[in-house]
Design a protein around this motif. Structure first.
Motif, PDB file in Angstrom:
ATOM      1  N   PRO A   1     -27.554  64.821 -27.908  1.00 10.77           N
ATOM      2  CA  PRO A   1     -26.856  63.961 -28.876  1.00 10.77           C
ATOM      3  C   PRO A   1     -27.553  62.625 -29.083  1.00 10.77           C
ATOM      4  CG  PRO A   1     -25.319  64.909 -27.312  1.00 10.77           C
ATOM      5  CD  PRO A   1     -26.680  65.226 -26.796  1.00 10.77           C
ATOM      6  N   VAL A   2     -27.380  62.089 -30.272  1.00 13.27           N
ATOM      7  CA  VAL A   2     -27.889  60.749 -30.585  1.00 13.27           C
ATOM      8  C   VAL A   2     -27.173  59.751 -29.694  1.00 13.27           C
ATOM      9  CG1 VAL A   2     -28.131  59.006 -32.389  1.00 13.27           C
ATOM     10  CG2 VAL A   2     -28.364  61.436 -32.960  1.00 13.27           C
ATOM     11  N   ARG A   3     -27.906  58.797 -29.144  1.00 14.99           N
ATOM     12  CA  ARG A   3     -27.311  57.833 -28.224  1.00 14.99           C
ATOM     13  C   ARG A   3     -26.364  56.885 -28.954  1.00 14.99           C
ATOM     14  NH1 ARG A   3     -31.758  55.635 -23.814  1.00 14.99           N
ATOM     15  NH2 ARG A   3     -32.405  57.663 -22.985  1.00 14.99           N
ATOM     16  N   TRP A   4     -25.394  56.408 -28.199  1.00 16.40           N
ATOM     17  CA  TRP A   4     -24.503  55.364 -28.677  1.00 16.40           C
ATOM     18  C   TRP A   4     -25.240  54.020 -28.635  1.00 16.40           C
ATOM     19  CZ3 TRP A   4     -19.660  55.217 -30.724  1.00 16.40           C
ATOM     20  CH2 TRP A   4     -19.020  53.978 -30.768  1.00 16.40           C
ATOM     21  N   PRO A   5     -25.096  53.115 -29.602  1.00 18.10           N
ATOM     22  CA  PRO A   5     -24.163  53.143 -30.729  1.00 18.10           C
ATOM     23  C   PRO A   5     -24.740  53.763 -32.013  1.00 18.10           C
ATOM     24  CG  PRO A   5     -25.116  50.984 -30.576  1.00 18.10           C
ATOM     25  CD  PRO A   5     -25.728  51.788 -29.456  1.00 18.10           C
TER      26      PRO A   5
ATOM     27  N   GLU B   1     -18.737  64.196 -31.502  1.00 18.21           N
ATOM     28  CA  GLU B   1     -20.194  64.077 -31.533  1.00 18.21           C
ATOM     29  C   GLU B   1     -20.615  62.642 -31.824  1.00 18.21           C
ATOM     30  OE1 GLU B   1     -24.020  65.878 -31.096  1.00 18.21           O
ATOM     31  OE2 GLU B   1     -21.995  66.627 -30.694  1.00 18.21           O
ATOM     32  N   ARG B   2     -19.812  61.942 -32.606  1.00 22.41           N
ATOM     33  CA  ARG B   2     -20.100  60.526 -32.897  1.00 22.41           C
ATOM     34  C   ARG B   2     -19.760  59.619 -31.724  1.00 22.41           C
ATOM     35  NH1 ARG B   2     -17.807  58.695 -38.670  1.00 22.41           N
ATOM     36  NH2 ARG B   2     -19.181  56.925 -38.185  1.00 22.41           N
ATOM     37  N   GLY B   3     -18.929  60.119 -30.801  1.00 22.02           N
ATOM     38  CA  GLY B   3     -18.587  59.323 -29.620  1.00 22.02           C
ATOM     39  C   GLY B   3     -17.207  58.716 -29.667  1.00 22.02           C
TER      40      GLY B   3
ATOM     41  N   SER C   1     -27.140  55.254 -20.297  1.00 19.58           N
ATOM     42  CA  SER C   1     -27.343  55.024 -21.733  1.00 19.58           C
ATOM     43  C   SER C   1     -27.154  56.314 -22.526  1.00 19.58           C
ATOM     44  CB  SER C   1     -28.741  54.452 -21.989  1.00 19.58           C
ATOM     45  OG  SER C   1     -29.749  55.388 -21.615  1.00 19.58           O
ATOM     46  N   ASN C   2     -27.190  57.457 -21.832  1.00 20.81           N
ATOM     47  CA  ASN C   2     -26.951  58.745 -22.479  1.00 20.81           C
ATOM     48  C   ASN C   2     -25.502  59.222 -22.328  1.00 20.81           C
ATOM     49  OD1 ASN C   2     -29.588  59.138 -23.395  1.00 20.81           O
ATOM     50  ND2 ASN C   2     -30.243  59.987 -21.421  1.00 20.81           N
TER      51      ASN C   2
ATOM     52  N   PRO D   1     -25.166  70.314 -22.805  1.00 23.79           N
ATOM     53  CA  PRO D   1     -26.438  70.516 -22.082  1.00 23.79           C
ATOM     54  C   PRO D   1     -27.066  69.163 -21.753  1.00 23.79           C
ATOM     55  CG  PRO D   1     -26.290  72.017 -23.941  1.00 23.79           C
ATOM     56  CD  PRO D   1     -25.124  71.072 -24.071  1.00 23.79           C
ATOM     57  N   GLY D   2     -27.439  68.989 -20.511  1.00 24.78           N
ATOM     58  CA  GLY D   2     -27.921  67.689 -20.056  1.00 24.78           C
ATOM     59  C   GLY D   2     -26.816  66.807 -19.517  1.00 24.78           C
TER      60      GLY D   2
END
Length: 724
Positions: free
Chosen positions: A274-278, A386-388, A580-581, A676-677
């Motif tokens: 997934p793309v990291r936040w933010p 997925e967006r967090g 951070s992930n 995953p991860g």
């Protein structure tokens, strides 16, 4: 002649004496029979009376009590063996048994409303069998209370369909169409199986004495073959893939009859970390949330755009014309008492039509939980995750939502297609149940139907909701109605028509797990020591401020200090986790929210899950400004696959020992909801962690760290992208 006459006279005189003798003998025999019958029947009724009183025992029964003598001789031996085991076990093991005892009662009562469909005699028999089964658990250890205090847990019944709250009306025991849902049948089967094991020579006791996981077992895995494929949610989606079905989701939560033991496949086009936040607020990988109907949905809406391999979310673009910021500003201007991020912290967003709403609220310090409905065929709740942002998936038909009463500061429904006034207004009454006294209900619609509007007006007036604003936004092209729930019971008494009626005093408003919605109004708390009489402190003060109704503040503070030390000294620095992930976190067995509070300064949100068999501490978690839900881990959780970055389980498996028929299915569920991860942290007994490590390795997870001391341990593992 004279002699003959004298003889006849004597015979006539004797006859009455013989008759009276016979009658006297009959009376004596009858009295003897009554006396003997009374002696035996009184003894039996005495036993019955004593057995029916076990539920009233509030504290664990000591080892010296004679309650054990009510069982059969073999059962006595089992109790003694269990007592020896308790003596040499750790203090934490004693705590497990206390909670398990409470859970045994709850396990029965969770589905009690379904058993009401059977005759009273069967229900009574099952109850007695289960009470008899609980005796050894109550008699096991005297060290339980001390460990309860150490962990900060209360020994009281959870409110999930528990005994005080499960005297349910028959009207809600069936689906709206009068048919029993498959989930109801499944739950009944579980109840009957448990009772059957207890009746057949104490099989349940033998099961409880064994290990949670079989250390000698070998596992081989296969992929799930379901209609919903890589988005499979076991208790919401149909299990069998079939082209004959027009839909792939149940109208109510309905779990498979046997626990899911297959692994959910990855998306057909693969899966990206997934793309990291933010940054994830603005874009996510399209393949991670791919859905057959998503492409068509994107073409009709401007708040999400397909851009290469990403699905992007343009700033200030939403379902609301003029932008979500304008929409929120108009709400605050219309009702100045609504201060987002201050007095408004906990918000439930019904339908999850636009995750940009939750994103905008998050920037204001509001924690909005999106409720993805079962008929959300585009899976917009998955996009929110997925967006967090927090989201859960749940049907919203005839059963209560898995939340306590009076915990949400505001509830929002945008573009609602829900017929709130149908079925006696059950759904709106459910909103009234979970809304805080004085809380706000925000309803925005694009097109007002006159008949629906009149019905809604009548219904809201009948439950005494005050309409604070009805505003048509020319820019946003929506009509906004803002209602407020009353803060006292006085207004209920002024109603001319007492429809809907007030709920019965013994109706538990917090009972939520598999409990049907009610067509009655729960009274509003009035005493200072009751929850709901005062509005919480503004955020973030409410995280560390506890009102008067919290009678165990010392335990809450101790729990917070305990997890703050562990998180700061171990989790954040000593496990090799790249925080951070990490964005979406779940505490699978939360108590007072101490673990979530310890992570409050991190860029994460935590879903606090309070198991239905545990003490009910979820209201305290919400009061602190944290989000959570009830759940039974013997079933699948209401979320999409690959939803969470980190799962935390503190003595979860030891609490579930003897409750779930297939504890391995809980590990399979962990694999389903973890990305995953993603990371898993489990704290439990060594006897549980050793075979658990073997199960994780069979799924090709990587064990990053293990540590054990005094029969207690911790395991930290990372899920890989392996699929069979």
């Amino acid at each position: 002649m004279a002699i003959a006459r004298l003889g006849r006279q004597l015979r006539q005189v004797k006859r009455p004496y013989g008759l009276w003798a016979k009658m006297a003998a009959v009376v004596v025999l009858g009295l003897c029979f009554i006396f003997v019958w009374f002696m035996f029947s009184s003894s039996s009724s005495s036993v019955t009376a004593r057995r029916e009183s076990f539920d009233d025992i509030g504290e664990p029964v000591s080892k010296n009590t004679k309650v054990r003598n009510f069982g059969s001789q073999p059962r006595k031996k089992e109790v003694k063996k269990d007592e020896k085991k308790a003596k040499f076990g750790s203090d934490l093991e004693g705590k497990d048994k206390v909670e398990k005892r409470v859970g045994g009662s709850v396990s029965k009562s969770v589905h009690e409303h379904k058993s009401e469909r059977k005759n009273v005699k069967e229900t009574s028999k099952k109850k007695k069998v289960k009470e008899n089964t609980k005796l050894p658990e109550k008699a096991e250890s005297e060290d339980e209370d001390s460990q309860e205090k150490e962990d900060g847990e209360e020994e009281r019944e959870v409110v999930d369909g528990k005994e005080e709250g499960l005297e349910l009306d028959r009207e809600g025991a069936e689906g709206e169409d009068g048919l029993v849902e498959p989930g109801d049948q499944e739950s009944e089967g579980k109840l009957e199986d448990d009772g059957g094991e207890s009746r057949n020579g104490g099989k349940k006791q033998k099961k409880m004495k064994g290990p949670v996981f079989d250390p000698k077992a070998h596992y081989s895995w296969k992929l799930c073959n379901t209609k919903s494929k890589h988005n499979y949610i076991p208790c919401i989606d149909f299990e069998v893939s079939s082209t004959k079905l027009q839909t792939y989701r149940h109208t109510e939560r309905s779990c498979p009859r046997t626990p899911t033991m297959c692994l959910v496949p990855l998306p057909r086009d693969g899966y990206e970390s997934p793309v990291r936040w933010p940054e994830s607020k603005l874009k996510v990988f399209y393949k991670n949330v791919a859905h057959p109907k998503l492409a068509a949905f994107i073409k009709k809406h401007s708040w999400l755009v397909e851009s290469g391999e990403y699905l992007t979310f343009p700033q200030n673009q939403s379902e609301f014309k003029g932008g979500v910021d304008h929409y929120l500003e108009s709400i605050e201007e219309t009702v100045p008492d609504i201060e987002l991020g201050k007095n408004i912290r906990m918000v439930l967003d019904i339908g999850c039509t636009d995750s940009s709403f939750g994103a905008a609220l998050y920037d204001k310090g509001v924690l909005a939980l999106s409720l993805g409905l079962k008929d959300d065929l585009v899976d917009l709740a998955q996009i929110a995750l997925e967006r967090g942002f927090p989201a859960v998936v749940s049907p919203f038909g005839s059963r209560r939502l898995p939340f306590p009463s009076g915990v949400f500061d505001a509830i929002h429904c945008s573009g609602c297609t829900i017929n709130w006034h149908s079925n006696g207004g059950k759904r709106l009454l459910e909103m009234n149940r979970i809304l805080r006294p004085g809380g706000y209900f925000l309803l925005s619609t694009k097109h007002d139907n006159i008949e629906d509007e009149e019905a809604m007006t009548t219904l809201t007036a009948s439950i005494c909701w005050n309409i604070l604003a009805h505003k048509s936004d020319d820019v946003g092209e929506v009509s906004i109605k803002i209602y407020q729930k009353p803060e006292s019971n006085d207004i209920y008494e002024l109603r001319r028509k007492k429809v809907p009626p007030l709920c019965k005093e013994n109706e538990n408003p917090d009972a939520a797990w598999y409990v049907p919605m009610k067509t009655c109004l729960h009274t509003i708390p009035s005493a200072i020591e009751q929850r709901g009489t005062e509005w919480p402190e503004e955020w973030p003060k409410r995280l560390e401020t506890f009102p008067d109704w919290v009678d165990n503040k010392d335990k809450v503070i101790a729990d917070a200090n305990h997890w703050a030390a562990i998180v700061n000294k171990s989790y954040l620095t000593g496990m090799g986790i790249d925080w951070s992930n990490i964005r979406n976190v779940m505490d699978m067995k939360a108590i007072y929210g101490g673990f979530a509070a310890a992570l409050a300064k991190q860029n994460v949100w935590v879903m606090n899950v309070v198991p239905v068999h545990a003490p009910d501490t979820l209201p305290i978690i919400f009061e602190r400004g944290l989000v959570g839900t009830y759940h039974d881990w013997c079933e699948s959780f209401g979320t999409y696959p690959r939803s969470y970055d980190l799962l935390h389980a503190d003595h979860l498996f030891s609490r579930l020992k003897g409750r779930c028929k297939h504890p391995v299915s809980i590990v399979v569920e962990m694999d389903r909801i973890l990305r995953p991860g993603g990371w898993l942290i489990v704290r439990d007994k060594v006897e549980i962690l050793d075979p658990l490590g073997g199960i994780l390795k069979s799924m090709y997870w990587e064990i990053r760290m293990t540590f054990a001391k005094d029969k207690e341990g911790i395991i930290c593992a990372q899920k890989t992208g392996w699929r069979p």
